[in-house]
Write a protein that holds these residues in place. Structure first.
Motif, short mmCIF file in Angstrom:
data_model
loop_
_atom_site.label_atom_id
_atom_site.label_comp_id
_atom_site.label_asym_id
_atom_site.label_seq_id
_atom_site.Cartn_x
_atom_site.Cartn_y
_atom_site.Cartn_z
N UNK A 1 -0.37 6.89 5.26
CA UNK A 1 0.08 8.18 4.72
C UNK A 1 1.59 8.36 4.89
N UNK A 2 2.08 8.14 6.10
CA UNK A 2 3.51 8.32 6.37
C UNK A 2 4.35 7.39 5.50
N UNK A 3 3.88 6.16 5.34
CA UNK A 3 4.64 5.18 4.57
C UNK A 3 4.64 5.51 3.08
N UNK A 4 3.54 6.08 2.59
CA UNK A 4 3.53 6.52 1.19
C UNK A 4 4.52 7.66 0.98
N UNK A 5 4.59 8.56 1.97
CA UNK A 5 5.48 9.72 1.82
C UNK A 5 6.93 9.26 1.76
N UNK A 6 7.39 8.43 2.73
CA UNK A 6 8.81 8.07 2.69
C UNK A 6 9.13 7.10 1.54
N UNK A 7 8.15 6.28 1.14
CA UNK A 7 8.40 5.37 0.00
C UNK A 7 8.50 6.15 -1.30
N UNK A 8 7.65 7.14 -1.46
CA UNK A 8 7.66 7.93 -2.68
C UNK A 8 8.95 8.75 -2.80
N UNK A 9 9.39 9.33 -1.69
CA UNK A 9 10.64 10.10 -1.71
C UNK A 9 11.81 9.18 -2.03
N UNK A 10 11.79 7.97 -1.49
CA UNK A 10 12.88 7.01 -1.71
C UNK A 10 12.93 6.55 -3.17
N UNK A 11 11.77 6.22 -3.75
CA UNK A 11 11.76 5.62 -5.09
C UNK A 11 11.48 6.61 -6.22
N UNK A 12 10.78 7.72 -5.92
CA UNK A 12 10.43 8.68 -6.96
C UNK A 12 11.12 10.03 -6.76
N UNK A 13 11.84 10.17 -5.65
CA UNK A 13 12.60 11.38 -5.37
C UNK A 13 11.70 12.61 -5.17
N UNK A 14 10.47 12.38 -4.78
CA UNK A 14 9.59 13.49 -4.42
C UNK A 14 8.37 12.96 -3.68
N UNK A 15 7.66 13.86 -3.00
CA UNK A 15 6.48 13.47 -2.22
C UNK A 15 5.38 12.98 -3.16
N UNK A 16 4.49 12.09 -2.67
CA UNK A 16 3.49 11.48 -3.55
C UNK A 16 2.27 12.33 -3.84
N UNK A 17 2.05 13.37 -3.04
CA UNK A 17 0.88 14.24 -3.23
C UNK A 17 1.16 15.58 -2.57
N UNK A 18 0.37 16.58 -2.97
CA UNK A 18 0.55 17.92 -2.43
C UNK A 18 -0.21 18.11 -1.13
N UNK A 19 -1.48 17.73 -1.13
CA UNK A 19 -2.35 17.96 0.03
C UNK A 19 -2.88 16.63 0.55
N UNK A 20 -3.01 16.54 1.87
CA UNK A 20 -3.62 15.37 2.51
C UNK A 20 -4.81 15.87 3.32
N UNK A 21 -6.02 15.53 2.87
CA UNK A 21 -7.23 15.94 3.59
C UNK A 21 -7.58 14.86 4.60
N UNK A 22 -7.66 15.25 5.85
CA UNK A 22 -7.92 14.29 6.93
C UNK A 22 -9.34 14.47 7.45
N UNK B 1 0.83 -1.22 0.00
CA UNK B 1 0.00 0.00 0.00
C UNK B 1 0.86 1.26 0.00
N UNK B 2 2.05 1.16 0.59
CA UNK B 2 2.95 2.32 0.65
C UNK B 2 3.39 2.77 -0.74
N UNK B 3 3.32 1.87 -1.72
CA UNK B 3 3.76 2.17 -3.09
C UNK B 3 2.60 2.63 -3.97
N UNK B 4 1.40 2.66 -3.43
CA UNK B 4 0.16 2.86 -4.19
C UNK B 4 0.16 4.07 -5.13
N UNK B 5 0.62 5.26 -4.72
CA UNK B 5 0.51 6.42 -5.61
C UNK B 5 1.29 6.31 -6.92
N UNK B 6 2.36 5.49 -6.92
CA UNK B 6 3.15 5.39 -8.16
C UNK B 6 3.14 3.98 -8.76
N UNK B 7 3.00 2.94 -7.93
CA UNK B 7 2.95 1.58 -8.49
C UNK B 7 1.71 1.39 -9.35
N UNK B 8 0.61 2.05 -8.97
CA UNK B 8 -0.64 1.93 -9.74
C UNK B 8 -0.54 2.60 -11.11
#
Length: 882
Positions: A490-511, A453-460
């Motif tokens: 959320x936290x895991x997507x952020x550090x995974x995206x920075x690690x593999x894509x060299x940037x954050x996975x999204x701009x805003x997080x609505x909680x 799930x941590x890879x979801x924003x870019x693996x998909x």
């Protein structure tokens, strides 16, 4: 044009339009506008639509439909999660009903059964999301164990492994004896529980005395390897370095000094059990203490527990306490409330156990993820969740990613059975690179569900391949999620995206928070307080549910759900439906398309001017994620300004002969305003807006791709708005007096207006509206200094005094009798509610909602009583003067 049916039937309409939208692929990105991406939080394949899903997906759909109409290339990407623990447990339970045990079936056959179950039931929740109206691109639907995402998971594992960020080692982990698997720290839910603190005597080996330690879990003493005291605690300095006889097992263990020990807790002497407590594990490492596993994976005592071996942990506790008491070693027992860790899946108490597991080193990954939030690359909305995220990330421990399950992404590591070489590989190796042996065995564990799930924003979007979708739609613009998975996901997507894509996975997080029941309690099926969103859709339609969820909703907070909100949504739909039917009945064969909009009468100038404000305000609310304000404003615009005012004022013009400029101009304004309102309503109520849109003269095939309304500054008419607000205030004031004085709606009355000379023209031009909407048959206009009628009822609004003479207005004696009865009844009600609220037993013990309701009644009764007394005095004075 063909008119709408008399009654709005959501069942027929919703099914019809969703099928039309999906078959025509309207949910796919189109056009050449800028991209706008929302990754759907993937629901578990075991899940069914609940109110949390309904809220979360309604918010995402509002944003998607709005940006689509604004011209963006919108990708709302859907998918589902394989949910290792929940799915495996579900299928294993089904097999048990057939008399089959999972272990007897074997891994391969069991996994076949899981895939069969997934094909049969795994799509249930996505069908339910369709019923809600979710406009996600189903042609791109992903599953966390589909071929592409499986490849991404393996790639991520290997990359982290090769960088030394994934390792295997013995470590204390959270273990669920029921689910038989490890849990990460955030999968453990801590609940306050009433228990006991047991004070136990530990005799010194030299016979010189004893130390008393305090513990909540006496059964774990069977795995003790030391007793620790704080080096600064003068009470125990002389004992450091001595040995103690472990009660019951007669094993010698040392007394050590460690600053971890809190001198204020218990007696200040702490039993150290490195195999069954994470803090003791750390102490044990510092002092090179042995680790003894006194408990096994089933939660039963092991052979090292001596006479207690084989007992369940709770049975062992009872026997240990009984034996200590018998030997005179149980000093005392006190009540003690403390937090106990529970498995987030089965709600059983977890056990810390030392086990060989796979871990991700978190410090190198967490540091850039912390910086991404601090420097604004990722913004939480509301902003207060920044602090919660940062606090957790700064204190994060290494992430245990292995799970003792069969369903999931199997760890891509093989062990050579000949030379014990550990081989991590993208593809299954055929031979050991060291000794060439073909006797290789793959690790039997699977990865934590959240790893994929941590890879979801870019693996998909196709990663690790550099696909067009990845280049176009990554990073996402916004993520909408519940606050309870900030750490899980959320936290895991952020550090995974920075690690593999060299940037954050999204701009805003609505909680968003939880949906609570009407009493403010968490919804629970087992407690009978759950609300089924599908039943609401069945009874009232998806649009009514969507409106109810957003109306009064606040980001970040828990929100109560009341039946009245659904009723308000349904009534709103009916109000709009009837207004649209009225317009279409009057439209006839007239086609307003291409007609110039140049309104001349006050209501049309006013509504066209207001339309510009509406479009600007609604757009700003959506840009700022003010969903509740958006719902409230569009409701107010449609119900009050459009239906109750403009349509009512437009009726005389619509009664003119066909072809007259007056009628055609009004119909053109109605078409334009209703069309604009439908567009602004569409994100929150897509079905009814599409149905009405299709019945109107339009060139677009669907409202989904009609242009979002933009304010036209040339149509803003401040003079018309000012005049209209004055006319509305006067009419509303007269209506209020009529209601208070019980004047029948159909009865025409007289009025006098005292005002400034510059206001005269407004009322003179609005005489027809005063007659039809306020029931004023005749009136006179006076300057402020003229003498007023002595016995009259008056009200002041926007500098205009409205005077309604009492003479001839009503039967004064009959009205006085009516007011007297009403006054007595109100006095009784006020006395009752005052007595109720002065009762401390009621205020302290009754549900908060009930107390608040009584307080609201009291304030309402007081205001009504004050007004009633005033009216009573006026009527009595007029009657006395006759």
């Amino acid at each position: 044009m063909e008119n709408l049916p008399k009654r709005y039937d959501p069942h027929k309409i919703e099914q019809k339009w969703y099928q039309e939208w999906e078959e025509n692929n309207y949910f796919a990105p189109r056009g050449d506008g800028q991209s706008f991406t929302i990754p759907m939080p993937p629901p578990n394949i075991t899940g069914e639509l609940h109110m949390g899903h309904a809220l979360n997906n309604t918010l995402q759909d509002i944003l998607s439909r709005w940006r689509r109409m604004a011209g963006d290339r919108v990708l709302w990407l859907p998918g589902t999660d394989h949910a290792s623990i929940a799915t495996e447990a579900r299928v294993a339970a089904n097999l048990k009903q057939e008399g089959i045990e999972k272990k007897d079936l074997g891994r391969e056959e069991f996994l076949k059964r899981v895939w069969q179950w997934k094909e049969k039931y795994g799509g249930m929740i996505t069908e339910q999301l369709r019923r809600l109206g979710s406009s996600c691109d189903w042609t791109r639907e992903r599953f966390t164990m589909d071929e592409g995402l499986n490849r991404a998971v393996v790639e991520a594992f290997i990359k982290l492994y090769e960088k030394g960020l994934i390792y295997r080692g013995d470590y204390i982990v959270n273990w669920c004896p029921h689910c038989r698997t490890t849990l990460s720290d955030i999968e453990v839910e801590h609940e306050e529980k009433a228990g006991h603190l047991y004070h136990i005597k530990y005799p010194l080996a030299d016979g010189s005395g004893e130390l008393i330690i305090a513990t909540t879990r006496p059964e774990t003493m069977l795995g003790d390897t030391a007793v620790a005291v704080n080096p600064e605690d003068e009470r125990y300095r002389e004992f450091v370095g001595k040995e103690i006889i472990l009660p019951l097992l007669e094993r010698r263990i040392p007394v050590i000094a460690d600053s971890y020990v809190d001198p204020e807790f218990g007696t200040g002497a702490l039993k150290i059990t490195p195999g069954h407590d994470p803090n003791d594990f750390e102490v044990g490492q510092r002092h090179q203490l042995p680790r003894i596993n006194a408990m096994d994976e089933k939660g039963a005592m092991t052979e090292v527990a001596g006479p207690y071996a084989g007992l369940d942990r709770y049975q062992a506790r009872k026997k240990v306490l009984a034996d200590l008491k018998e030997k005179g070693l149980l000093a005392r027992v006190e009540d003690y409330e403390h937090a106990v860790g529970h498995c987030y899946r089965c709600d059983r108490e977890i056990e810390p156990l030392v086990s060989k597991q796979w871990f991700v080193k978190m410090k190198p990954l967490s540091e850039p993820a912390i910086e991404a939030v601090r420097n604004g690359d990722v913004c939480f909305v509301p902003a207060r969740f920044d602090r919660i995220y940062l606090q957790w990330m700064e204190e994060i421990r290494d992430w245990c990613i292995s799970r003792q399950l069969w369903w999931g992404h199997r760890i891509p590591v093989w062990y050579c059975q000949s030379c014990e070489r550990e081989i991590a590989a993208r593809e299954e190796p055929q031979a050991c690179p060291d000794c060439a042996s073909r006797d290789l065995k793959q690790d039997s564990d699977v990865l934590d569900t959240w790893f994929s799930s941590a890879l979801w924003p870019f693996s998909t979007l196709g990663w690790p391949e550099n696909t067009e979708d990845l280049k176009t739609f990554f990073p996402a613009d916004v993520l909408v999620t519940a606050r309870d998975i900030i750490f899980f996901w959320v936290a895991r997507m952020i550090f995974s995206s920075i690690e593999f894509m060299d940037r954050a996975p999204f701009d805003d997080v609505l909680i968003h928070g939880l949906i609570l029941d009407a009493d403010g309690k968490k919804m629970s099926k087992s407690m009978g307080t759950g609300i089924d969103p599908l039943k609401i859709i069945e009874d009232h339609g998806a649009d009514a549910l969507r409106f109810a969820l957003v109306n009064g909703f606040t980001l970040g907070n828990d929100n109560r759900f009341r039946d009245e909100k659904v009723e308000a949504g349904r009534n709103f739909t009916n109000k709009l439906w009837n207004a649209a039917r009225f317009f279409l009945m009057n439209l006839g064969d007239f086609d307003p398309r291409g007609r110039e909009i140049g309104p001349r009468d006050l209501p049309s100038r006013w509504i066209m001017s207001r339309m510009q404000t509406w479009s600007e305000v609604i757009d700003e609310h959506l840009k700022s994620y003010r969903f509740s304000e958006y719902a409230r404003e569009i409701y107010e615009y449609i119900w009050n300004e459009f239906c109750d005012w403009y349509i009512e004022m437009a009726k005389p013009a619509l009664q003119a002969d066909d072809g007259t400029p007056e009628k055609e101009e009004t119909l053109t304004v109605l078409w334009h305003v209703l069309g604009g309102l439908l567009k602004m309503l569409h994100p929150i109520m897509p079905f009814v807006s599409e149905e009405i849109w299709q019945a109107m003269p339009n060139d677009e095939k669907t409202i989904m791709y009609s242009a979002w309304p933009r304010p036209n500054k040339e149509m803003i008419d401040r003079e018309a708005e000012e005049e209209m607000e004055t006319m509305q205030s006067v009419i509303k004031s007269i209506r209020n007096i009529r209601q208070e004085m019980n004047i029948p709606p159909g009865r025409k009355i007289a009025a006098s207006f005292f005002l400034e000379e510059n206001q005269r023209n407004i009322l003179e031009k609005g005489s027809d509206y005063l007659n039809r909407l306020a029931g004023i048959e005749e009136y006179s206009i006076h300057s402020g200094g003229e003498e007023k009628t002595e016995h009259a009822i008056s009200a002041v609004t926007r500098g205009i005094e409205i005077v309604l003479p009492l003479s001839g207005l009503m039967d004064l004696e009959e009205e006085l009798t009516r007011l007297e009865k009403k006054k007595q009844k109100l006095e009784q009600e006020l006395e009752r509610v005052e007595k109720q609220l002065s009762n401390k037993g009621f205020v302290n013990n009754a549900p908060e909602q009930l107390v608040r309701k009584e307080e609201e009644k009291r304030e309402e009764y007081k205001a009504d009583y004050e007004l009633l007394c005033k009216r009573y005095s006026q009527i009595k004075s007029a009657l006395d003067s006759q």
